[in-house]
Write a protein that holds these residues in place. Structure first.
Motif, PDB file in Angstrom:
ATOM      1  N   MET A 188      42.979  59.039  50.752  1.00 38.39           N
ATOM      2  CA  MET A 188      43.748  58.409  49.667  1.00 38.39           C
ATOM      3  C   MET A 188      44.233  59.491  48.707  1.00 38.39           C
ATOM      4  SD  MET A 188      42.553  55.302  47.197  1.00 38.39           S
ATOM      5  CE  MET A 188      41.843  54.278  48.460  1.00 38.39           C
ATOM      6  N   SER A 189      45.483  59.432  48.370  1.00 35.84           N
ATOM      7  CA  SER A 189      46.022  60.485  47.512  1.00 35.84           C
ATOM      8  C   SER A 189      45.589  60.271  46.062  1.00 35.84           C
ATOM      9  CB  SER A 189      47.544  60.473  47.588  1.00 35.84           C
ATOM     10  OG  SER A 189      48.031  59.274  47.041  1.00 35.84           O
ATOM     11  N   ASP A 190      45.738  61.327  45.257  1.00 32.82           N
ATOM     12  CA  ASP A 190      45.402  61.217  43.836  1.00 32.82           C
ATOM     13  C   ASP A 190      46.203  60.116  43.161  1.00 32.82           C
ATOM     14  OD1 ASP A 190      43.453  63.015  43.708  1.00 32.82           O
ATOM     15  OD2 ASP A 190      44.606  64.619  42.737  1.00 32.82           O
ATOM     16  N   PHE A 191      47.489  60.044  43.604  1.00 31.65           N
ATOM     17  CA  PHE A 191      48.384  59.056  43.008  1.00 31.65           C
ATOM     18  C   PHE A 191      47.831  57.650  43.182  1.00 31.65           C
ATOM     19  CE2 PHE A 191      51.957  56.124  43.535  1.00 31.65           C
ATOM     20  CZ  PHE A 191      52.589  56.295  42.317  1.00 31.65           C
ATOM     21  N   LEU A 192      47.461  57.332  44.431  1.00 32.83           N
ATOM     22  CA  LEU A 192      46.949  55.993  44.700  1.00 32.83           C
ATOM     23  C   LEU A 192      45.615  55.770  44.016  1.00 32.83           C
ATOM     24  CD1 LEU A 192      47.816  55.215  48.407  1.00 32.83           C
ATOM     25  CD2 LEU A 192      48.668  54.123  46.353  1.00 32.83           C
ATOM     26  N   ARG A 193      44.797  56.840  43.988  1.00 30.01           N
ATOM     27  CA  ARG A 193      43.475  56.670  43.400  1.00 30.01           C
ATOM     28  C   ARG A 193      43.582  56.351  41.910  1.00 30.01           C
ATOM     29  NH1 ARG A 193      40.866  61.441  44.334  1.00 30.01           N
ATOM     30  NH2 ARG A 193      40.939  61.996  42.150  1.00 30.01           N
ATOM     31  N   SER A 194      44.556  56.975  41.226  1.00 31.43           N
ATOM     32  CA  SER A 194      44.659  56.691  39.802  1.00 31.43           C
ATOM     33  C   SER A 194      45.065  55.240  39.575  1.00 31.43           C
ATOM     34  CB  SER A 194      45.643  57.647  39.131  1.00 31.43           C
ATOM     35  OG  SER A 194      46.906  57.524  39.700  1.00 31.43           O
ATOM     36  N   TYR A 195      45.811  54.664  40.545  1.00 30.38           N
ATOM     37  CA  TYR A 195      46.172  53.261  40.372  1.00 30.38           C
ATOM     38  C   TYR A 195      45.073  52.326  40.851  1.00 30.38           C
ATOM     39  CZ  TYR A 195      50.704  54.333  38.574  1.00 30.38           C
ATOM     40  OH  TYR A 195      51.688  54.767  37.750  1.00 30.38           O
ATOM     41  N   LEU A 196      44.068  52.885  41.566  1.00 28.83           N
ATOM     42  CA  LEU A 196      42.908  52.072  41.932  1.00 28.83           C
ATOM     43  C   LEU A 196      42.196  51.607  40.667  1.00 28.83           C
ATOM     44  CD1 LEU A 196      41.117  51.020  44.237  1.00 28.83           C
ATOM     45  CD2 LEU A 196      39.815  53.116  44.090  1.00 28.83           C
ATOM     46  N   SER A 197      42.154  52.496  39.647  1.00 30.62           N
ATOM     47  CA  SER A 197      41.539  52.113  38.370  1.00 30.62           C
ATOM     48  C   SER A 197      42.263  50.922  37.758  1.00 30.62           C
ATOM     49  CB  SER A 197      41.592  53.267  37.381  1.00 30.62           C
ATOM     50  OG  SER A 197      41.021  54.394  37.923  1.00 30.62           O
ATOM     51  N   VAL A 198      43.605  50.929  37.893  1.00 34.27           N
ATOM     52  CA  VAL A 198      44.376  49.818  37.348  1.00 34.27           C
ATOM     53  C   VAL A 198      43.927  48.513  37.990  1.00 34.27           C
ATOM     54  CG1 VAL A 198      46.684  48.858  37.099  1.00 34.27           C
ATOM     55  CG2 VAL A 198      46.339  51.318  36.887  1.00 34.27           C
ATOM     56  N   LEU A 199      43.755  48.578  39.324  1.00 34.85           N
ATOM     57  CA  LEU A 199      43.318  47.392  40.065  1.00 34.85           C
ATOM     58  C   LEU A 199      41.935  46.950  39.594  1.00 34.85           C
ATOM     59  CD1 LEU A 199      44.835  46.040  42.456  1.00 34.85           C
ATOM     60  CD2 LEU A 199      43.113  47.073  43.940  1.00 34.85           C
ATOM     61  N   ILE A 200      41.036  47.934  39.445  1.00 39.70           N
ATOM     62  CA  ILE A 200      39.663  47.615  39.033  1.00 39.70           C
ATOM     63  C   ILE A 200      39.664  46.992  37.646  1.00 39.70           C
ATOM     64  CG2 ILE A 200      37.445  48.636  38.414  1.00 39.70           C
ATOM     65  CD1 ILE A 200      37.989  50.707  40.640  1.00 39.70           C
ATOM     66  N   PHE A 201      40.505  47.528  36.749  1.00 43.36           N
ATOM     67  CA  PHE A 201      40.536  46.992  35.391  1.00 43.36           C
ATOM     68  C   PHE A 201      41.085  45.575  35.362  1.00 43.36           C
ATOM     69  CE2 PHE A 201      39.442  49.717  31.785  1.00 43.36           C
ATOM     70  CZ  PHE A 201      38.852  50.735  32.503  1.00 43.36           C
ATOM     71  N   GLY A 202      42.097  45.323  36.196  1.00 43.18           N
ATOM     72  CA  GLY A 202      42.608  43.957  36.268  1.00 43.18           C
ATOM     73  C   GLY A 202      41.517  42.996  36.727  1.00 43.18           C
ATOM     74  N   ALA A 203      40.763  43.421  37.766  1.00 42.43           N
ATOM     75  CA  ALA A 203      39.680  42.575  38.270  1.00 42.43           C
ATOM     76  C   ALA A 203      38.608  42.397  37.208  1.00 42.43           C
ATOM     77  CB  ALA A 203      39.079  43.205  39.526  1.00 42.43           C
ATOM     78  N   ALA A 204      38.334  43.463  36.432  1.00 38.05           N
ATOM     79  CA  ALA A 204      37.294  43.381  35.405  1.00 38.05           C
ATOM     80  C   ALA A 204      37.690  42.380  34.322  1.00 38.05           C
ATOM     81  CB  ALA A 204      37.051  44.753  34.784  1.00 38.05           C
ATOM     82  N   ALA A 205      39.000  42.327  33.997  1.00 36.19           N
ATOM     83  CA  ALA A 205      39.450  41.365  32.988  1.00 36.19           C
ATOM     84  C   ALA A 205      39.189  39.948  33.466  1.00 36.19           C
ATOM     85  CB  ALA A 205      40.943  41.564  32.702  1.00 36.19           C
ATOM     86  N   VAL A 206      39.533  39.680  34.741  1.00 35.25           N
ATOM     87  CA  VAL A 206      39.269  38.345  35.296  1.00 35.25           C
ATOM     88  C   VAL A 206      37.776  38.070  35.292  1.00 35.25           C
ATOM     89  CG1 VAL A 206      39.547  36.877  37.307  1.00 35.25           C
ATOM     90  CG2 VAL A 206      41.343  38.487  36.704  1.00 35.25           C
ATOM     91  N   GLY A 207      36.975  39.101  35.669  1.00 34.02           N
ATOM     92  CA  GLY A 207      35.529  38.949  35.694  1.00 34.02           C
ATOM     93  C   GLY A 207      34.966  38.607  34.330  1.00 34.02           C
ATOM     94  N   MET A 208      35.505  39.297  33.281  1.00 27.34           N
ATOM     95  CA  MET A 208      34.993  39.044  31.936  1.00 27.34           C
ATOM     96  C   MET A 208      35.283  37.607  31.513  1.00 27.34           C
ATOM     97  SD  MET A 208      35.747  40.978  28.359  1.00 27.34           S
ATOM     98  CE  MET A 208      37.310  40.221  28.013  1.00 27.34           C
ATOM     99  N   VAL A 209      36.525  37.149  31.795  1.00 19.41           N
ATOM    100  CA  VAL A 209      36.879  35.773  31.438  1.00 19.41           C
ATOM    101  C   VAL A 209      35.956  34.794  32.154  1.00 19.41           C
ATOM    102  CG1 VAL A 209      38.663  34.022  31.640  1.00 19.41           C
ATOM    103  CG2 VAL A 209      39.275  36.307  30.903  1.00 19.41           C
ATOM    104  N   GLY A 210      35.740  35.029  33.459  1.00 23.42           N
ATOM    105  CA  GLY A 210      34.881  34.144  34.228  1.00 23.42           C
ATOM    106  C   GLY A 210      33.465  34.119  33.685  1.00 23.42           C
ATOM    107  N   MET A 211      32.962  35.328  33.321  1.00 20.82           N
ATOM    108  CA  MET A 211      31.601  35.427  32.817  1.00 20.82           C
ATOM    109  C   MET A 211      31.458  34.664  31.495  1.00 20.82           C
ATOM    110  SD  MET A 211      29.563  38.919  32.090  1.00 20.82           S
ATOM    111  CE  MET A 211      30.115  38.885  30.392  1.00 20.82           C
TER     112      MET A 211
END
Lengths: 121, 343
Positions: free
Chosen positions: A1-24
């Protein structure tokens, strides 16, 4: 996985974390909050009187011309950003090109303005 | 999978978890700080009253108490509402707030992810909230909500443009879109023939700063631009039908975004975390405090204007964006470009 994609992996994780927080929080809330269903509670709120007609009443949309103008200028903004980053490399050539581009689009705004589109009548 | 990521997987997940937790606690904390300091206390003092005094020392825990109260409220879905969209709307708004924090640097190494598209990403993500607001207004099946949502959409797209165009001046000067790069460009810059304080872009991009502030005010639907949630006309606009936690999410989204926009303004125009003469680990320690102080000064301006001006009418609001802010920011871009190439 390139650096470029990896930096956007964080974006994905943060989006999921927002949904997780709301659910929690909602899950936590469901343990604490009461549930006492009454038919009146589920009527749409219209300052206390019974609602008239459906909620989706037809309303005048004056914004559609503004929406067209918005699309025009938003696309312009998308083109301006890469130019702004590389302006030093392009020099006078890039500057003149972009000024022509901006002036042409500004003419569009002036035209809409003269046609009275921006008036709220 | 570690060969795919090309790095130590445990370390990656450890740092990512810490970052997520920090941002998770930063959003409610930022919302509570701004809400308490400005919305409750500063407004009270400006109106010659005390504000909340009971919960905690000088009422400082008032918003925590409010949060606990919201937790105990019944969860109500209106009978005619589109249940799925109704439930998803606050999540979309909160997610847009959440993603904003990814690119804001608080120190040389204190950043979630230094994306190359930095400021462009932040502006793109912040406009996602319009979608959530429209979803909330439409799915509520309530006239107040629908009118509020339409007003919000019209306002947010009109002020999206000055916001984006005001930032272009900074990008031209810095030659990069990465927020970390913009901080470094300001730190390394020179003004008035001296590099002593770097070159905070508020000095060279003052027009851009004013346009940015006005547009941010409108994007945050703070008072001169609070048509979408005008209490005296629309009860609470698109939030009318929301109760308990779901309402709280909108509140957190609004103030969390105000905090993030203040941070972006501080980074773009006031030099961000940079302190002259401080580098390395010390900058990482001091950075958050310096950035915090700058955030509070920009938030002070936003709320000062909020408490001082009456509401714009819809036509004045659109005219202000299209006839003043957008032409001014276009001229600002051209002048900045000419000066950049000539000088």
């Amino acid at each position: 996985m390139s650096d470029f994609l990896r930096s956007y992996l964080s974006v994905l994780i943060f989006g999921a974390a927002a949904v997780g927080m709301v659910g929690m929080m909602l899950g936590m809330g469901s343990l604490l909050r009461p549930t006492r269903p009454q038919a009146q509670k589920y009527i749409a709120y219209e300052s206390g009187v019974d609602p008239v007609g459906t909620g989706w009443s037809q309303s005048q949309v004056r914004y559609y011309i503004f929406a067209l103008l918005f699309v025009m200028f938003d696309v312009e903004a998308v083109f301006i950003f890469p130019w702004a980053v590389r302006l030093e490399a392009f020099g006078v050539f890039g500057l003149v090109e972009m000024i022509i581009f901006i002036v042409i689009l500004a003419l569009g705004l002036v035209y809409a303005w003269r046609k009275g589109v921006l008036r709220w009548a | 999978m570690s060969w795919m990521l090309g790095l130590d997987l445990t370390a990656y997940w450890a740092t990512t978890t810490i970052k997520v937790l920090v941002v998770l606690s930063l959003i409610p904390a930022g919302a509570i700080i701004l809400g308490y300091v400005f919305l409750l206390k500063m407004m009270s003092w400006m109106q010659s009253r005390m504000g909340p005094m009971e919960a905690g020392p000088r009422g400082s825990l008032q918003l925590v108490a409010d949060g606990v109260k919201f937790m105990q409220k019944e969860d109500i879905f209106p009978a005619r509402a589109d249940r799925f969209v109704f439930a998803a709307a606050p999540i979309v708004v909160l997610m847009s707030t959440f993603l904003l924090y990814i690119v804001i640097p608080a120190g040389p190494r204190l950043i979630v992810e230094d994306l190359d598209t930095g400021i462009f990403f932040a502006l793109a993500v912040s406009s996602l909230s319009v979608l959530g607001i429209l979803m909330a207004g439409w799915s509520s099946a309530n006239k107040y909500s629908l009118i509020g949502a339409l007003r919000a959409a019209g306002q947010l797209i009109a002020y999206e443009l000055p916001l984006v165009l005001a930032v272009v001046g900074v990008v031209v000067q810095a030659g990069t879109m990465s927020l970390q790069g913009i901080v470094h460009a300001q730190a390394d810059g020179e003004i008035f023939g001296t590099g002593l304080i770097g070159n905070p872009y508020i000095l060279t991009q003052f027009v851009g700063f004013v346009v940015f502030l006005a547009a941010a005010q409108a994007e945050l639907t703070q008072t001169p631009f609070d048509m979408p949630v005008a209490e005296s006309e629309l009860v609470a606009g698109y939030m009318t039908e929301y109760t308990g936690f779901r309402f709280l999410f909108f509140f957190m989204g609004e103030f969390g975004t105000a905090f993030a926009f203040s941070a972006i303004g501080a980074t773009l125009f006031l030099g961000g975390w940079y302190v002259p003469g401080v580098e390395g680990t010390l900058a990482d320690i001091l950075g958050p405090f310096v950035l915090g102080a700058k955030i509070m000064s920009i938030a002070f301006l936003i709320f000062w204007i909020r408490f001082s001006y009456p509401r714009f009418r819809e036509d004045q609001l659109q005219a202000f964006a299209w006839k003043y802010l957008i032409p001014i920011s276009l001229v600002n871009i051209m002048v900045t470009g000419i000066l950049k190439v000539v000088l």
